[in-house]
Design a protein around this motif. Structure first.
Motif, mmCIF file in Angstrom:
data_model
loop_
_atom_site.group_PDB
_atom_site.id
_atom_site.type_symbol
_atom_site.label_atom_id
_atom_site.label_comp_id
_atom_site.label_asym_id
_atom_site.label_seq_id
_atom_site.Cartn_x
_atom_site.Cartn_y
_atom_site.Cartn_z
ATOM 1 N N UNK A 27 -37.971 53.484 -2.332
ATOM 2 C CA UNK A 27 -37.371 53.345 -1.002
ATOM 3 C C UNK A 27 -37.508 54.640 -0.217
ATOM 4 N N UNK A 28 -37.295 55.764 -0.883
ATOM 5 C CA UNK A 28 -37.415 57.059 -0.198
ATOM 6 C C UNK A 28 -38.844 57.288 0.286
ATOM 7 N N UNK A 29 -39.823 56.966 -0.554
ATOM 8 C CA UNK A 29 -41.218 57.137 -0.139
ATOM 9 C C UNK A 29 -41.529 56.262 1.075
ATOM 10 N N UNK A 30 -41.046 55.030 1.064
ATOM 11 C CA UNK A 30 -41.288 54.129 2.193
ATOM 12 C C UNK A 30 -40.577 54.616 3.449
ATOM 13 N N UNK A 31 -39.328 55.053 3.304
ATOM 14 C CA UNK A 31 -38.590 55.512 4.487
ATOM 15 C C UNK A 31 -39.193 56.780 5.077
ATOM 16 N N UNK A 32 -39.523 57.731 4.232
ATOM 17 C CA UNK A 32 -40.104 58.978 4.732
ATOM 18 C C UNK A 32 -41.461 58.709 5.371
ATOM 19 N N UNK A 33 -42.269 57.868 4.743
ATOM 20 C CA UNK A 33 -43.572 57.527 5.337
ATOM 21 C C UNK A 33 -43.416 56.854 6.685
ATOM 22 N N UNK A 34 -42.477 55.915 6.782
ATOM 23 C CA UNK A 34 -42.238 55.223 8.049
ATOM 24 C C UNK A 34 -41.717 56.151 9.124
ATOM 25 N N UNK A 35 -40.769 56.983 8.755
ATOM 26 C CA UNK A 35 -40.227 57.937 9.732
ATOM 27 C C UNK A 35 -41.283 58.955 10.153
ATOM 28 N N UNK A 84 -45.926 52.398 10.069
ATOM 29 C CA UNK A 84 -44.600 53.004 9.991
ATOM 30 C C UNK A 84 -43.497 51.965 9.978
ATOM 31 N N UNK A 85 -43.594 50.980 10.843
ATOM 32 C CA UNK A 85 -42.581 49.921 10.893
ATOM 33 C C UNK A 85 -42.616 49.051 9.638
ATOM 34 N N UNK A 86 -43.805 48.812 9.124
ATOM 35 C CA UNK A 86 -43.923 48.049 7.872
ATOM 36 C C UNK A 86 -43.280 48.812 6.714
ATOM 37 N N UNK A 87 -43.497 50.121 6.678
ATOM 38 C CA UNK A 87 -42.876 50.934 5.639
ATOM 39 C C UNK A 87 -41.348 50.935 5.763
#
Length: 115
Positions: A17-25, A44-47
């Protein structure tokens, strides 16, 4: 043993989740602060949607508790991102702060609860 395996699974979910959130942000940051194409917002939105979906995989009686425990993992992952992707090594205060947050997340996540 089963409790340990569940804890490891939760930490894995939180790490993903952290990897996805940081990548998206970061994708949004890249558009607004670094002048990248607005198309960066699509992945970013998909992440960010993946991030939100991953948090639902954590068993908890309250969403807020799952989110609070995740916060410590996010802080640690953000500092890892800063070091690995931005080339800025965390200082001792970053490390101390992250350790405190991880300890807090562990207490929230692993505390014995009756309800």
């Amino acid at each position: 043993m089963a409790m340990r395996q569940e804890a490891m699974r939760v930490w894995g979910v939180y790490a993903a989740a952290a990897a996805a959130e940081i990548g998206g942000c970061y994708a949004v940051w890249a558009v607004l602060r670094l002048g990248q194409s607005a198309w960066w917002c699509v992945p970013g939105l998909l992440l960010l949607a993946l991030f939100a979906s991953l948090l639902t995989l954590v068993e908890s009686t309250a969403a807020g508790r799952a989110f609070a425990a995740y916060g410590g993992v996010y802080i640690l992952a953000s500092l890892a991102w800063m070091w690995g992707m931005e080339g800025l090594r965390p200082d001792r205060w970053d490390v101390i702060g992250a350790a405190l947050c991880i300890a807090g997340a562990a207490i929230i996540l692993l505390a014995p609860r009756t309800a």
